[in-house]
Design an enzyme around this catalytic site. Structure first.
Site, PDB file in Angstrom:
ATOM      1  N   LYS A 175      32.789  20.712  17.533  1.00  0.00           N
ATOM      2  CA  LYS A 175      33.088  19.543  18.354  1.00  0.00           C
ATOM      3  C   LYS A 175      33.093  19.954  19.824  1.00  0.00           C
ATOM      4  O   LYS A 175      33.387  21.105  20.130  1.00  0.00           O
ATOM      5  CB  LYS A 175      34.456  18.954  17.972  1.00  0.00           C
ATOM      6  CG  LYS A 175      34.641  18.655  16.490  1.00  0.00           C
ATOM      7  CD  LYS A 175      33.829  17.463  16.055  1.00  0.00           C
ATOM      8  CE  LYS A 175      34.098  17.155  14.576  1.00  0.00           C
ATOM      9  NZ  LYS A 175      33.370  15.973  14.107  1.00  0.00           N
ATOM     10  N   HIS A 294      25.008  16.351   4.037  1.00  0.00           N
ATOM     11  CA  HIS A 294      25.934  15.375   4.615  1.00  0.00           C
ATOM     12  C   HIS A 294      25.582  13.990   4.093  1.00  0.00           C
ATOM     13  O   HIS A 294      24.408  13.679   3.878  1.00  0.00           O
ATOM     14  CB  HIS A 294      25.871  15.396   6.146  1.00  0.00           C
ATOM     15  CG  HIS A 294      27.061  14.735   6.780  1.00  0.00           C
ATOM     16  ND1 HIS A 294      27.191  13.358   6.848  1.00  0.00           N
ATOM     17  CD2 HIS A 294      28.179  15.249   7.347  1.00  0.00           C
ATOM     18  CE1 HIS A 294      28.344  13.069   7.444  1.00  0.00           C
ATOM     19  NE2 HIS A 294      28.962  14.196   7.752  1.00  0.00           N
TER      20      HIS A 294
END
Length: 475
Positions: A175, A294
């Protein structure tokens, strides 16, 4: 066979429109071991009988159309048609019911999830006679599942490649997910891996944007992996997202990852598509790459209780299409997931044989025969206080992935990774000693804080963080 369901050419052609149930509702049908079975949650329009609605689903997802056609006489529809063979009510729902449909195996191309879904869910969900329709589960017979390669490697082969046993694997999503330069991104990867994580990860929407082109990211991440491996003596990896706008570009990225010598790549299998995913899975097996999956976009399909497709179906599809990891919710974090339902599809991902269990949402017994299993990934809004619950819920064969729960540590990325590794090792040791993590988990973490200042700092900053909302995905 009853004349009402006869569809052979000997009957002759009679133009016009007739009720679907005359042909496609067959409660006397005995399912075959080779049939693909589907459980649909059906909400018909007012005035449409359950038998007609269930038969319409069977018809429109197999051989039927809205009117009788003369070319029906050129084949044996009794051999190829889908059949609604049972209907049962949904407890507490007067307008809904479960329709069970059996499809003959010859309706589907071997080794193609794309064709399977195009047939079963491709058109019928827009049918006007239905207010809503949800595919709750599929039974994939061994005769069909054996036409798929499945996961590139599977759980045991991955553990052997990584030389890591007896505990869940630890990961972290870098992140902020967008905006970092490739060099700064690689720095974060190194710090997390050096701190004790097994994997770091590209976020699902990190592909090749102007601020960070894919080739630069791959190179800096590979450098980070090798540096962390040299310093820790452990095998490390970063999920390099190969998802791209074309299959050719996706394969180019996977090939470059292999040339760099990294152990794992990543794909967004729903937005990328099943054809692309299966192609990538085949390449990964042939070239020794693990494949992380994902599920971006899944909630568009599976979030609503009465329309769409349950994630357990998407999970089965992924196991056939191919992937070594897939995100599966957390039960305790920020993303949707009720415990029994989540563990139901987690077992469908990992185990060879799963018994029918309606209390966990499993409508059919599923036998995967020898197809490798998939590691479920718990990711989304989790931190060190969740570690006991995650270890107890998911067990050793899982990946526990902390993004903000690593990079949000007040002392930095590496201490955040240390905190997570210490918490995990403490929970695994406590479990192995016979302690009950569900009851004693917080005490286990507090004890570990006494000798890990990194964990103590993490526990202090996240002690009040909870995600407590009503679960939508209930049985």
């Amino acid at each position: 066979m009853s004349p009402k369901t006869e569809t052979k050419a000997s009957v002759g052609f009679k133009a016009g429109v007739k009720d679907y149930r005359l042909t496609y509702y067959t409660p006397e049908y005995q399912t075959k071991d080779t049939d693909i079975l589907a459980a649909f949650r059906v909400t018909p329009q007012p005035g449409v009988p359950p038998e007609e609605a269930g038969a319409a689903v069977a018809a429109e997802s197999s051989t039927g159309t809205w009117t009788t056609v003369w070319t029906d006489g050129l084949t044996s529809l009794d051999r190829y048609k889908g059949r609604c063979y049972d209907i049962e009510p949904v407890a507490g729902e007067e307008t809904q019911f479960i329709a069970y449909v059996a499809y003959p195996l010859d309706l589907f191309e071997e080794g193609s999830v794309t064709n399977l879904f195009t047939s079963i869910v491709g058109n019928v969900f827009g049918f006007k006679a239905l207010r809503a329709l949800r595919l709750e589960d599929l039974r994939i017979p061994p005769a069909y599942s054996k036409t798929f390669q499945g996961p590139p490697h599977g759980i045991q082969v991955e553990r052997d490649k990584l030389n890591k046993y007896g505990r869940p694997l630890l990961g972290c999503t870098i992140k902020p997910k967008l905006g970092l330069s490739a060099k700064n991104y690689g720095r974060a990867v190194y710090e997390c891996l050096r701190g004790g994580l097994d994997f770091t990860k590209d976020d699902e929407n990190v592909n090749s944007q102007p601020f960070m082109r894919w080739r630069d990211r791959f190179v800096f991440c590979a450098e980070a992996i090798y540096k962390a491996q040299a310093e820790t003596g452990e095998i490390k990896g970063h999920y390099l997202n190969a998802t791209a706008g074309t299959c050719e570009e996706m394969m180019k990225r996977a090939i470059f990852a292999r040339e760099l010598g990294v152990p794992i790549v990543m794909h967004d299998y729903l937005t990328g598509g099943f054809t692309a995913n299966t192609s990538l899975a085949h390449y990964c097996r042939d070239n020794g790459l693990l494949l992380h999956i994902h599920r971006a976009m899944h909630a568009v399909i599976d979030r609503q209780r009465i329309h769409g497709m349950h994630f357990r179906v998407l999970a089965k599809a992924l196991r056939m299409s191919g992937g070594d990891h897939i995100h599966a919710g957390t039960v305790v974090g920020k993303l949707e997931g009720e415990r029994d339902v989540t563990l139901g599809f987690v077992d469908l991902l990992r185990d060879d044989f799963i018994e029918k269990d309606r209390s966990r949402g499993i409508y059919f017994t599923q036998d995967w025969v020898s197809m490798p299993g998939v590691l479920p990934v718990a990711s989304g809004g989790i931190h060190v206080w969740h570690m006991p619950a995650l270890t107890e819920i998911f067990g050793d064969d899982s990946v526990l992935q902390f993004g903000g729960g690593t990079l949000g540590h007040p002392w930095g990325n590496a201490p955040g990774a240390v905190a997570n590794r210490v918490a995990l090792e403490a929970c695994v040791q406590a479990r192995n000693e016979g302690r009950d993590l569900a009851r004693e988990g917080n005490e286990v973490i507090r004890e570990a804080c006494k000798w890990s200042p990194e964990l103590a700092a993490a526990c202090e900053i996240w002690k009040e963080i909870k995600f407590e909302f009503d679960v939508i995905d209930r049985l």
